[in-house]
Every structure is written in C-alpha cells, then in structure tokens.
Scaffold this motif. Sequence first.
Motif, PDB file in Angstrom:
ATOM      1  N   GLN A 287     -14.910   0.706   6.686  1.00  0.00           N
ATOM      2  CA  GLN A 287     -14.077  -0.396   7.152  1.00  0.00           C
ATOM      3  C   GLN A 287     -13.952  -1.467   6.084  1.00  0.00           C
ATOM      4  OE1 GLN A 287     -12.597   1.311   9.864  1.00  0.00           O
ATOM      5  NE2 GLN A 287     -12.331  -0.836  10.353  1.00  0.00           N
ATOM      6  N   ALA A 288     -15.036  -1.733   5.384  1.00  0.00           N
ATOM      7  CA  ALA A 288     -14.987  -2.736   4.328  1.00  0.00           C
ATOM      8  C   ALA A 288     -14.035  -2.314   3.218  1.00  0.00           C
ATOM      9  CB  ALA A 288     -16.390  -2.970   3.767  1.00  0.00           C
ATOM     10  N   THR A 289     -14.064  -1.012   2.870  1.00  0.00           N
ATOM     11  CA  THR A 289     -13.146  -0.491   1.857  1.00  0.00           C
ATOM     12  C   THR A 289     -11.698  -0.611   2.331  1.00  0.00           C
ATOM     13  OG1 THR A 289     -14.812   1.066   1.064  1.00  0.00           O
ATOM     14  CG2 THR A 289     -12.530   1.529   0.490  1.00  0.00           C
ATOM     15  N   ALA A 290     -11.460  -0.214   3.576  1.00  0.00           N
ATOM     16  CA  ALA A 290     -10.108  -0.301   4.139  1.00  0.00           C
ATOM     17  C   ALA A 290      -9.633  -1.739   4.202  1.00  0.00           C
ATOM     18  CB  ALA A 290     -10.087   0.332   5.530  1.00  0.00           C
ATOM     19  N   LEU A 291     -10.532  -2.638   4.563  1.00  0.00           N
ATOM     20  CA  LEU A 291     -10.169  -4.053   4.648  1.00  0.00           C
ATOM     21  C   LEU A 291      -9.815  -4.606   3.270  1.00  0.00           C
ATOM     22  CD1 LEU A 291      -9.909  -6.552   6.437  1.00  0.00           C
ATOM     23  CD2 LEU A 291     -12.338  -7.019   6.024  1.00  0.00           C
ATOM     24  N   THR A 292     -10.574  -4.211   2.277  1.00  0.00           N
ATOM     25  CA  THR A 292     -10.279  -4.670   0.912  1.00  0.00           C
ATOM     26  C   THR A 292      -8.906  -4.181   0.469  1.00  0.00           C
ATOM     27  OG1 THR A 292     -12.630  -4.680   0.340  1.00  0.00           O
ATOM     28  CG2 THR A 292     -11.068  -4.587  -1.476  1.00  0.00           C
ATOM     29  N   LYS A 293      -8.623  -2.902   0.726  1.00  0.00           N
ATOM     30  CA  LYS A 293      -7.323  -2.351   0.357  1.00  0.00           C
ATOM     31  C   LYS A 293      -6.197  -3.040   1.119  1.00  0.00           C
ATOM     32  CE  LYS A 293      -8.948   2.251  -0.998  1.00  0.00           C
ATOM     33  NZ  LYS A 293      -8.877   3.708  -0.724  1.00  0.00           N
ATOM     34  N   ALA A 294      -6.409  -3.262   2.405  1.00  0.00           N
ATOM     35  CA  ALA A 294      -5.384  -3.913   3.217  1.00  0.00           C
ATOM     36  C   ALA A 294      -5.128  -5.336   2.742  1.00  0.00           C
ATOM     37  CB  ALA A 294      -5.804  -3.914   4.687  1.00  0.00           C
ATOM     38  N   LYS A 295      -6.175  -6.032   2.384  1.00  0.00           N
ATOM     39  CA  LYS A 295      -6.006  -7.403   1.886  1.00  0.00           C
ATOM     40  C   LYS A 295      -5.306  -7.395   0.530  1.00  0.00           C
ATOM     41  CE  LYS A 295      -9.780  -9.694   4.350  1.00  0.00           C
ATOM     42  NZ  LYS A 295     -11.090 -10.395   4.235  1.00  0.00           N
ATOM     43  N   ASP A 296      -5.683  -6.443  -0.339  1.00  0.00           N
ATOM     44  CA  ASP A 296      -5.004  -6.330  -1.637  1.00  0.00           C
ATOM     45  C   ASP A 296      -3.519  -6.043  -1.439  1.00  0.00           C
ATOM     46  OD1 ASP A 296      -7.379  -6.798  -2.925  1.00  0.00           O
ATOM     47  OD2 ASP A 296      -7.787  -4.678  -3.360  1.00  0.00           O
ATOM     48  N   LEU A 297      -3.196  -5.112  -0.533  1.00  0.00           N
ATOM     49  CA  LEU A 297      -1.806  -4.794  -0.234  1.00  0.00           C
ATOM     50  C   LEU A 297      -1.081  -6.014   0.308  1.00  0.00           C
ATOM     51  CD1 LEU A 297       0.503  -2.762   0.100  1.00  0.00           C
ATOM     52  CD2 LEU A 297      -0.460  -2.166   2.347  1.00  0.00           C
ATOM     53  N   SER A 298      -1.736  -6.739   1.199  1.00  0.00           N
ATOM     54  CA  SER A 298      -1.124  -7.928   1.778  1.00  0.00           C
ATOM     55  C   SER A 298      -0.829  -8.973   0.710  1.00  0.00           C
ATOM     56  CB  SER A 298      -2.052  -8.503   2.850  1.00  0.00           C
ATOM     57  OG  SER A 298      -1.505  -9.686   3.397  1.00  0.00           O
ATOM     58  N   ILE A 299      -1.775  -9.125  -0.191  1.00  0.00           N
ATOM     59  CA  ILE A 299      -1.562 -10.100  -1.277  1.00  0.00           C
ATOM     60  C   ILE A 299      -0.366  -9.684  -2.130  1.00  0.00           C
ATOM     61  CG2 ILE A 299      -2.569 -11.008  -3.419  1.00  0.00           C
ATOM     62  CD1 ILE A 299      -5.298 -10.850  -2.019  1.00  0.00           C
ATOM     63  N   GLY A 300      -0.287  -8.370  -2.466  1.00  0.00           N
ATOM     64  CA  GLY A 300       0.843  -7.872  -3.263  1.00  0.00           C
ATOM     65  C   GLY A 300       2.158  -8.034  -2.545  1.00  0.00           C
ATOM     66  N   LEU A 301       2.202  -7.684  -1.275  1.00  0.00           N
ATOM     67  CA  LEU A 301       3.432  -7.821  -0.501  1.00  0.00           C
ATOM     68  C   LEU A 301       3.856  -9.267  -0.371  1.00  0.00           C
ATOM     69  CD1 LEU A 301       2.722  -5.194   2.304  1.00  0.00           C
ATOM     70  CD2 LEU A 301       4.417  -5.005   0.462  1.00  0.00           C
ATOM     71  N   ASN A 302       2.889 -10.120  -0.127  1.00  0.00           N
ATOM     72  CA  ASN A 302       3.208 -11.542  -0.007  1.00  0.00           C
ATOM     73  C   ASN A 302       3.784 -12.084  -1.314  1.00  0.00           C
ATOM     74  OD1 ASN A 302       2.904 -14.020   1.748  1.00  0.00           O
ATOM     75  ND2 ASN A 302       1.769 -14.683  -0.061  1.00  0.00           N
ATOM     76  N   LYS A 303       3.238 -11.614  -2.443  1.00  0.00           N
ATOM     77  CA  LYS A 303       3.766 -12.015  -3.751  1.00  0.00           C
ATOM     78  C   LYS A 303       5.200 -11.508  -3.917  1.00  0.00           C
ATOM     79  CE  LYS A 303       2.799 -11.605  -8.719  1.00  0.00           C
ATOM     80  NZ  LYS A 303       4.139 -11.067  -9.033  1.00  0.00           N
ATOM     81  N   ASN A 304       5.457 -10.281  -3.475  1.00  0.00           N
ATOM     82  CA  ASN A 304       6.811  -9.723  -3.566  1.00  0.00           C
ATOM     83  C   ASN A 304       7.792 -10.521  -2.715  1.00  0.00           C
ATOM     84  OD1 ASN A 304       5.902  -7.753  -5.281  1.00  0.00           O
ATOM     85  ND2 ASN A 304       5.714  -6.175  -3.680  1.00  0.00           N
ATOM     86  N   VAL A 305       7.356 -10.893  -1.514  1.00  0.00           N
ATOM     87  CA  VAL A 305       8.221 -11.695  -0.639  1.00  0.00           C
ATOM     88  C   VAL A 305       8.582 -13.010  -1.324  1.00  0.00           C
ATOM     89  CG1 VAL A 305       8.291 -13.011   1.514  1.00  0.00           C
ATOM     90  CG2 VAL A 305       7.474 -10.653   1.525  1.00  0.00           C
ATOM     91  N   VAL A 306       7.583 -13.642  -1.910  1.00  0.00           N
ATOM     92  CA  VAL A 306       7.824 -14.905  -2.611  1.00  0.00           C
ATOM     93  C   VAL A 306       8.788 -14.685  -3.788  1.00  0.00           C
ATOM     94  CG1 VAL A 306       6.754 -16.726  -3.987  1.00  0.00           C
ATOM     95  CG2 VAL A 306       5.635 -15.903  -1.900  1.00  0.00           C
ATOM     96  N   ASP A 307       8.588 -13.584  -4.518  1.00  0.00           N
ATOM     97  CA  ASP A 307       9.457 -13.281  -5.645  1.00  0.00           C
ATOM     98  C   ASP A 307      10.887 -13.049  -5.169  1.00  0.00           C
ATOM     99  OD1 ASP A 307       7.367 -13.499  -7.384  1.00  0.00           O
ATOM    100  OD2 ASP A 307       7.011 -11.330  -7.567  1.00  0.00           O
ATOM    101  N   PHE A 308      11.047 -12.281  -4.120  1.00  0.00           N
ATOM    102  CA  PHE A 308      12.383 -12.019  -3.585  1.00  0.00           C
ATOM    103  C   PHE A 308      13.057 -13.309  -3.134  1.00  0.00           C
ATOM    104  CE2 PHE A 308      10.962  -7.497  -2.506  1.00  0.00           C
ATOM    105  CZ  PHE A 308      11.596  -6.970  -3.619  1.00  0.00           C
TER     106      PHE A 308
END
Length: 589
Positions: free
Chosen positions: A411-432
């Motif tokens: 779960q900790a691994t999945a949470l880390t990946k999910a948070k990393d993905l969220s950070i990347g997506l949020n950055k993309n949204v801001v860029d768009f």
Amino acid sequence: MNLSTPALNCALRFSAERAFPLIVKSVRLSSIGFFGLILNASVLLTASPVSAQSFTSAVWAPYTDRYGIIHSVPVDKKSRDPSTNNGLLYTAEACVMMRLQNVSYDRARIAAGVQGDQVKPGLFRRSPIDTNDTEAPDDYIGLGALAGVCGFHDVARNILNYGNGGDQASGSMVLGLNPVSVGKGWLALLRRGVKPGQIVPYNYNNVNPGTFTLGTWMGKFPAIIVHWKLAAGDRPTQSEFAIWSAALVYSGEENLKGTSQDPWLQSWLMVLTYEMSGYHSAVADAAVSQWWKLLHQRYPGGIKQTMSDYLAAGASGNPLSEYIDDFEGARNPSAIMVDSDGAAADLLGPLEGLFSMNCGLDVAGATCIADNDFSPTNFLAPFTTTLTAAEAAVDSTNEAIAAQQELLDLQATALTKAKDLSIGLNKNVVDFQGQIIGLQQKLTSLGAQKAEMVAKKLDKIQLLGHFEIPCKRVFGKCIPLMPPPGVFMPGKFQPNPTFVALVNSMTNLSNQVAEVQRQADQTQKELQIAQKSITSIESLEAELNTELDRLRNDLTKAKAILELSKGGLEYAQAIVQNVIPGVLLPTTP
C-alpha cells in the motif's frame, strides 16, 4: 521462580515483640534452653472480656493436668493425670483463643507442660504417661500454633531442626522398606527423589526415635511442614505457599459433607498461624478466603459451632467452646508479602489432585500427599499444553503481523506512485491552463487586428481597373461602338491575403485552444481519479494500520500469556520437585 514479582531470597526472623505487637513483655530464656529455667512472670496483655481470669484460674483448672497441659474434658481431681491423648492440641487451642482475645496467660506453665510431653528437643509424645502411643499430626499442628500465635517460636524451630537432624534415617534404609498396603505410593515418590547418602527428613518416631516408619514420617504432610516454618519465622517459598494453600482448600472441600470436626479445627489453627506469621502470600490469602467460606458453609456458626459439635455433651461450660471464636480478622500487619500476584491461585485446582484425607490409621483431619503412583508428566500436562498453545499463539500472531506488514508495504508503494502521478498530472493541468491563457491572449490580439482591418476596410483589396470598348457582334465580328480608349472598367475586390492569413491564424489558434482545453480536461479527470485513488489507498492503509495495531496488541497479550504459561509451568515444576519436603523430585518420570 515467580509469576509476577522477583522472589525475595532473604530470611527474616520475627521476634515475639514484632510478630505479636500486643505482647508488652517478652519472656527471655536462660542458656539451658527453651524448656529450662523460665521467668515465672506471666505475659500481661491488654484488657479483654475475660481479663480477670488467667491460664491457671478456675476457668481452666478442671481441664488442666498436673503437667500444665489443658484437655477437652476434665482431669481426675485426685491424680490430675492427662485425661486425653491430645493435650498439646487442646493447649494450643486454649492459648490461641486467649492470645487473640488478649487474655493474660502463664507462659511458664505452658512451657512446663510442653516440656513434659517432649522426648527430645523437637520430638514429642502424646503425654508423659503415654510413652508407647505414637504422636500424630494433630498435636504437631497444635505445637505449630503455640509457636506461631502464642510466641513459642523455638518450639517450631526445634521441630524443624529435629526433622533434619541426626535421628533421621538414610535414604537407603527408607528405600529398602516394603509396605504391605499403606505407603506404596509414598515410597514410590521417595524412590524418585532420594539420592544415595541422603537422609529422608521429617520422621518423628517418639516411641523408637531414629526408626523410620511411614506412619511417623511427617514428610507426607507438606502443608504441616510449611505450617512449622511460618511458626518458626522462616520464609516459605512460593511453591510451598501453593502447596499449603491447595491442602487447605482441599481439606475444606473434602469435608463439606463430612461429620468430623477435626479437619476444620486443625485447619483453623493453621490459618491463624499463617495470619499472625511474618510472611504472607497472595495465593495463600485467596485460599484462606475460600476456606472461611467453606467453613461457614459447613458450620454457619463458624468455629464456635464446630468446637461445640466436637465436644458434643462436653461443650456446655467448657472454656474451649465458651471462649473460642473465628478471629477471622486477626492478621499481622507487618507481614512481608512473598508475592503480590494471586494469579497462581488458578493452580490450586490441579494441586488439590495431589492430596488425600486418607493418610493412615489414627490420622484424623490432616491432609497428606495421596498414596498413589503420582505421575509428574500427567500432573504437568495441562501446564505444558497451555505453554504449547501460548507459543503457537505468539508464532501465529507474528506471522499475521508479517503478512499485514507486507500489505502495508504494498500500500505504501502504491500510495507513493499514486501521489507521484497526481503531482505529475497536476503539473500538466497547470501547464495546459498556462498554454490556454497564452493562446487566448494571442487570439485576443489577432481579434483586435482583425477588427481594426475590417474597420479600415483592409479586409479586402481592389484590383487595377481597365478600359473596355463595347462592341456589337455582326456576323461573328465585334464591331466597336465607340472609339478608343472606350469605357473605363474599375478593378474587382478580393480578400486581402493578409486579412485571410490573420483569420486563418485565429482559426488555428482557436483550434489549439480547444485541443489544449480538451487535454486539460482529460488531465483534470485523470487527476481526480488519481486523487480518489490516493484517498482510497490512504483509507485502506489506515484500516491496515488499525489491524496491525490490533495484531500487535494481540501479540503483547499472547506474549504475556506465554510468560504466564512459562511461569505456571515453572511453578508447577517447582511444586512437583518440592511436594515432598526435603526431597527434590524430578519433573519427569
């Protein structure tokens, strides 16, 4: 071994003044020993309901023989010979009730009477005129009470010393016995523990001192040995307290429907000796509390009713029945607790299986080791089974914790990946969103240019004009209708390429805005999904942590049970080893 607190391995001998603070004047013995020259002053105690009467008063005189021993029935007025063969027991009962009611009594007379019944220091007979009658446990219980409650500590000390002294038989001699009926089980136990060259202690043969018989061997009464130790001021071990406690409860339970008062009267003396001793135990306290309930269940009137039934027709006017009381509240407030955990009281049930009330001829009331082929393996089986189960519980809980930890790690691994993905997506949204703003700004600028060109009519351009000579076709020929240059024809209007390029740029920008917005919307949806995934993972992680905490709590409990199980087994093993006082038994067959 201890279930809860470390055993205190120190010996403390209480003086009469400390163990019995009511006594305001102690008797010191001369150098010739306890039964030598005794100060003839009485020990004066505080006031009591019968304070006007002393040990030698008319109350006790009819029951007191010429040696100073009290009996349960009046003695002959002329000879004043002993009227019973249990004078030591009755004297102890009388002394205990006077002591605990703060009645003055003549210690010198008691000492002289006990001296008359002594064969050797620590070895007693029933009476000075009854030299061929073997002494029994009841009088020895009484002697312990005289020592422990009335302050004659040297009596118990001498008994213990004699039981380990030069008159005791060698193990080889004892093991050579071949009992016909009674004693086969006791001898089998001795054969398990007696080593070459070892004595078998606690034999009290007053008829033939030094000769071992299973009838005179007090080692089969382990609770009585503990009784003497308490009376002498010695500190019993936890296993000895457990044995004493189990024997006490067993006696009470076995005699609930019985007709004999002896077990209750003798146990009463042992209980009061314990209460007034310098050492107490949580296990013994639990057993004593249970014993009082059993006594009042059998005799609602308590020990007074017990004594009255015992004396029967001789109870009326008898000071033994008149002045006896439960004295349930009697207790030495300065006693040291050998242990503070009463959990060992759970052992009393299995321990009771070691005992019997069938202890031989002429033995009434005392609890002995059962005369059977005692199996340490069978006795220890419940404790070893409990330990095995506790060990299995600890192991299985550890395995569950390890599995739970693996899930948490995933779960900790999945949470880390999910948070990393969220950070990347949020950055993309801001860029768009930034791209959209930039494109819209460009589109706004081009729109302004377009409006300006329209306003200035620059959206179209006019081609160059030309002259045309109108003509009329005649027979296929164009006949000019006027002379040159003819009629001027202005140029046509067409879209301004610059304006067209501007509009095309605006169209392209609008399409780019729409595409970037689409990508932004898609990324935003993916971001929401990622955030929901994070929330779900965090929720599951919280549940897993809660379960992990529960498992860890279970592990703590399982380890505590394991320690208790280990302690219980060690306790039971110690009892097996020490069930015969002075003979260390193996814990395996």
